[in-house]
Enzyme design. Structure first.
Site, PDB file in Angstrom:
ATOM      1  N   ASP A  44       0.929  -1.297  -0.047  1.00  0.00           N
ATOM      2  CA  ASP A  44       0.074  -0.059  -0.086  1.00  0.00           C
ATOM      3  C   ASP A  44       0.861   1.102  -0.068  1.00  0.00           C
ATOM      4  O   ASP A  44       1.738   1.623   0.875  1.00  0.00           O
ATOM      5  CB  ASP A  44      -0.970   0.053   1.201  1.00  0.00           C
ATOM      6  N   TYR A  49       3.119   9.844  -0.342  1.00  0.00           N
ATOM      7  CA  TYR A  49       4.168   9.165   0.572  1.00  0.00           C
ATOM      8  C   TYR A  49       5.471   9.419  -0.237  1.00  0.00           C
ATOM      9  O   TYR A  49       6.493   8.852   0.398  1.00  0.00           O
ATOM     10  CB  TYR A  49       3.818   7.573   0.861  1.00  0.00           C
ATOM     11  N   LYS A  74      -2.584   5.825  -4.312  1.00  0.00           N
ATOM     12  CA  LYS A  74      -3.650   6.915  -4.032  1.00  0.00           C
ATOM     13  C   LYS A  74      -3.567   8.254  -4.735  1.00  0.00           C
ATOM     14  O   LYS A  74      -2.457   8.547  -4.889  1.00  0.00           O
ATOM     15  CB  LYS A  74      -3.782   6.764  -2.452  1.00  0.00           C
ATOM     16  N   HIS A 107      -7.456   9.608  -1.983  1.00  0.00           N
ATOM     17  CA  HIS A 107      -6.775   9.347  -0.836  1.00  0.00           C
ATOM     18  C   HIS A 107      -7.992   9.882   0.123  1.00  0.00           C
ATOM     19  O   HIS A 107      -8.057   9.364   1.169  1.00  0.00           O
ATOM     20  CB  HIS A 107      -5.588  10.177  -0.769  1.00  0.00           C
TER      21      HIS A 107
HETATM   22  N1  LIG Z   1      -5.584   6.104   3.304  1.00  0.00           N
HETATM   23  C1  LIG Z   1      -5.117   6.950   4.651  1.00  0.00           C
HETATM   24  O1  LIG Z   1      -5.516   8.137   4.847  1.00  0.00           O
HETATM   25  C2  LIG Z   1      -3.923   6.394   5.524  1.00  0.00           C
HETATM   26  C3  LIG Z   1      -3.422   7.008   6.405  1.00  0.00           C
HETATM   27  C4  LIG Z   1      -2.595   6.521   7.469  1.00  0.00           C
HETATM   28  C5  LIG Z   1      -2.311   5.229   7.001  1.00  0.00           C
HETATM   29  N2  LIG Z   1      -2.277   4.897   5.797  1.00  0.00           N
HETATM   30  C6  LIG Z   1      -1.782   3.416   5.418  1.00  0.00           C
HETATM   31  O2  LIG Z   1      -2.027   2.397   6.513  1.00  0.00           O
HETATM   32  C7  LIG Z   1      -0.843   2.052   6.868  1.00  0.00           C
HETATM   33  C8  LIG Z   1      -0.350   1.519   8.412  1.00  0.00           C
HETATM   34  O3  LIG Z   1      -0.957   2.394   9.203  1.00  0.00           O
HETATM   35  P1  LIG Z   1      -0.003   3.531  10.041  1.00  0.00           P
HETATM   36  O4  LIG Z   1       1.207   3.166   9.486  1.00  0.00           O
HETATM   37  O5  LIG Z   1      -0.404   4.744  10.186  1.00  0.00           O
HETATM   38  O6  LIG Z   1      -0.064   2.768  11.467  1.00  0.00           O
HETATM   39  P2  LIG Z   1      -0.151   1.319  11.896  1.00  0.00           P
HETATM   40  O7  LIG Z   1       0.291   0.084  11.209  1.00  0.00           O
HETATM   41  O8  LIG Z   1      -1.275   1.199  12.889  1.00  0.00           O
HETATM   42  O9  LIG Z   1       1.064   1.381  13.257  1.00  0.00           O
HETATM   43  C9  LIG Z   1       2.582   1.403  12.644  1.00  0.00           C
HETATM   44  C10 LIG Z   1       3.261   1.566  13.982  1.00  0.00           C
HETATM   45  O10 LIG Z   1       3.279   0.419  14.720  1.00  0.00           O
HETATM   46  C11 LIG Z   1       4.481  -0.212  15.034  1.00  0.00           C
HETATM   47  N3  LIG Z   1       4.112  -1.762  14.775  1.00  0.00           N
HETATM   48  C12 LIG Z   1       4.213  -2.479  13.895  1.00  0.00           C
HETATM   49  N4  LIG Z   1       3.753  -3.646  14.272  1.00  0.00           N
HETATM   50  C13 LIG Z   1       4.029  -3.909  15.439  1.00  0.00           C
HETATM   51  C14 LIG Z   1       3.908  -4.925  16.435  1.00  0.00           C
HETATM   52  N5  LIG Z   1       3.743  -6.055  16.121  1.00  0.00           N
HETATM   53  N6  LIG Z   1       4.313  -4.629  17.738  1.00  0.00           N
HETATM   54  C15 LIG Z   1       4.413  -3.346  18.218  1.00  0.00           C
HETATM   55  N7  LIG Z   1       4.464  -2.130  17.338  1.00  0.00           N
HETATM   56  C16 LIG Z   1       4.349  -2.409  16.091  1.00  0.00           C
HETATM   57  C17 LIG Z   1       5.437   0.367  13.940  1.00  0.00           C
HETATM   58  O11 LIG Z   1       6.738   0.344  14.579  1.00  0.00           O
HETATM   59  P3  LIG Z   1       8.037  -0.047  13.863  1.00  0.00           P
HETATM   60  O12 LIG Z   1       7.753   0.477  12.362  1.00  0.00           O
HETATM   61  O13 LIG Z   1       9.126   0.743  14.279  1.00  0.00           O
HETATM   62  O14 LIG Z   1       8.075  -1.461  13.747  1.00  0.00           O
HETATM   63  C18 LIG Z   1       4.925   1.874  13.674  1.00  0.00           C
HETATM   64  O15 LIG Z   1       5.289   2.768  14.556  1.00  0.00           O
HETATM   65  C19 LIG Z   1       0.305   3.070   6.531  1.00  0.00           C
HETATM   66  O16 LIG Z   1       1.520   2.548   6.222  1.00  0.00           O
HETATM   67  C20 LIG Z   1      -0.259   3.488   5.186  1.00  0.00           C
HETATM   68  O17 LIG Z   1       0.176   2.549   3.940  1.00  0.00           O
HETATM   69  C21 LIG Z   1      -3.337   5.259   5.156  1.00  0.00           C
END
Ligand SMILES: NC(=O)c1ccc[n+]([C@@H]2O[C@H](COP(=O)([O-])OP(=O)(O)OC[C@H]3O[C@@H](n4cnc5c(N)ncnc54)[C@H](OP(=O)(O)O)[C@@H]3O)[C@@H](O)[C@H]2O)c1
Length: 275
Positions: A44, A49, A74, A107
């Site tokens: 994704d 990004y 997106k 997006h």
């Molecule tokens: N469409 C939209 O508007 C939108 C908005 C936000 C995000 N997104 C997408 O959604 C994806 C995921 O969301 P996100 O990056 O915001 O947050 P997330 O996946 O909820 O959380 C990522 C965080 O959690 C940590 N983490 C990952 N696995 C873990 C585990 N097993 N145990 C403990 N901590 C863990 C990571 O740390 P480390 O990296 O240090 O391991 C990072 O700090 C994004 O990368 C993006 O592709 C889309």
């Protein structure tokens, strides 16, 4: 141990891995490649990004053939408007080094800009032209879905929204499902909150031999959502995908449901603007 995610059928006849790799803030091509080699088949990304080129390089270098991967990108807010959409996707494809994405999403709806309906009409054209195999939206509230389906008769294959146990989005999931739209979960681990420190998740994890993050990701898939966790830590990248051999029982699902706070970590789509 199963190390790829099951497929979900989309409303256009294609299918999508139920768990994918979120790439926000990742620019390390080797790390992206490691996610693919670990078993992730969905990547994704987004124009915003600014890592489509790195994602494309990881795909080009991977041992997994392109047609076994599912690539989402997106459309940025600055590219809303009928005439901007095709050049925007063409530029994304060029950066990715691909001739088609598997899923192209708007997006954010940007209701104050007021162009998301014509933007959706242009995505329908792109699907017909073969530049995007499936099309969908992100952060669309039920009223935004009504507007685009009303104008085109085409329901999005996917709506990618903020979703985690603190903000489980029951009404939005129902609105998506009633249109045949798969709900994909962003910030599935509740990035920036203390969710994963919850004693409830820890004790469920002990019972099943899972870490708190794995418990949360299994909860997503059992409610029918499609999480896209991000991690830049190789060990977490691997374990976040290793969840499909266990099934959480009803008591565990209820305990996780009770964590709901109703508080978002990200923007409210009714007012949020980014370009
Ligand atoms: N469409 C939209 O508007 C939108 C908005 C936000 C995000 N997104 C997408 O959604 C994806 C995921 O969301 P996100 O990056 O915001 O947050 P997330 O996946 O909820 O959380 C990522 C965080 O959690 C940590 N983490 C990952 N696995 C873990 C585990 N097993 N145990 C403990 N901590 C863990 C990571 O740390 P480390 O990296 O240090 O391991 C990072 O700090 C994004 O990368 C993006 O592709 C889309």
């Amino acid at each position: 141990m199963q190390n790829t995610a099951p497929l979900l059928e989309l409303n256009d006849g294609h299918s999508m891995p139920q768990l994918g790799f979120g790439t926000y803030s990742i620019h390390d091509v080797d790390l992206l490649g490691e996610a693919i080699e670990s078993g992730y088949r969905l990547l994704d990304t987004a124009t915003r990004y600014e890592n489509e080129a790195e994602v494309g390089r990881a795909i080009a270098q991977a041992s997994v053939p392109r047609d076994e991967l599912f690539v989402t990108t997106k459309l940025a807010g600055r590219d809303h408007g009928r005439e901007n959409v095709r050049p925007a996707l063409q530029a994304s494809l060029e950066r990715l080094g691909l001739d088609q994405v598997d899923l192209y999403l708007i997006h954010w709806p940007l209701p104050n800009v007021g162009k998301f309906v014509e933007t959706w009409e242009a995505l329908v054209d792109l699907r017909e032209a073969g530049l995007a195999r499936s099309i969908g939206v992100s952060n669309f509230l039920p009223e935004h879905l009504d507007a685009i389906v009303g104008a085109t008769g085409v329901a999005p294959a996917v709506n990618q929204v903020e979703l985690h146990p603190y903000f489980p989005q029951a009404a939005q999931r129902q609105a998506d499902a009633s249109r045949g739209t798969v709900t994909q979960s962003w910030s599935p681990l509740g990035r920036g909150t203390n969710l994963l420190e919850s004693p409830v998740l820890r004790s469920i994890g002990e019972k099943y031999g899972l870490g708190p993050g794995q418990v949360v990701l299994r909860w997503h898939t059992q409610i029918g959502a499609a999480p896209i966790p991000k991690s830049a830590t190789p060990e977490r990248i691997r374990t976040n995908l290793s969840i499909f051999d266990v099934t959480l029982d009803e008591a565990a699902m209820n305990d996780i449901a009770a964590l709901e706070t109703g508080v978002r970590v990200g923007g409210d789509p009714a007012v949020h603007e980014e370009f």
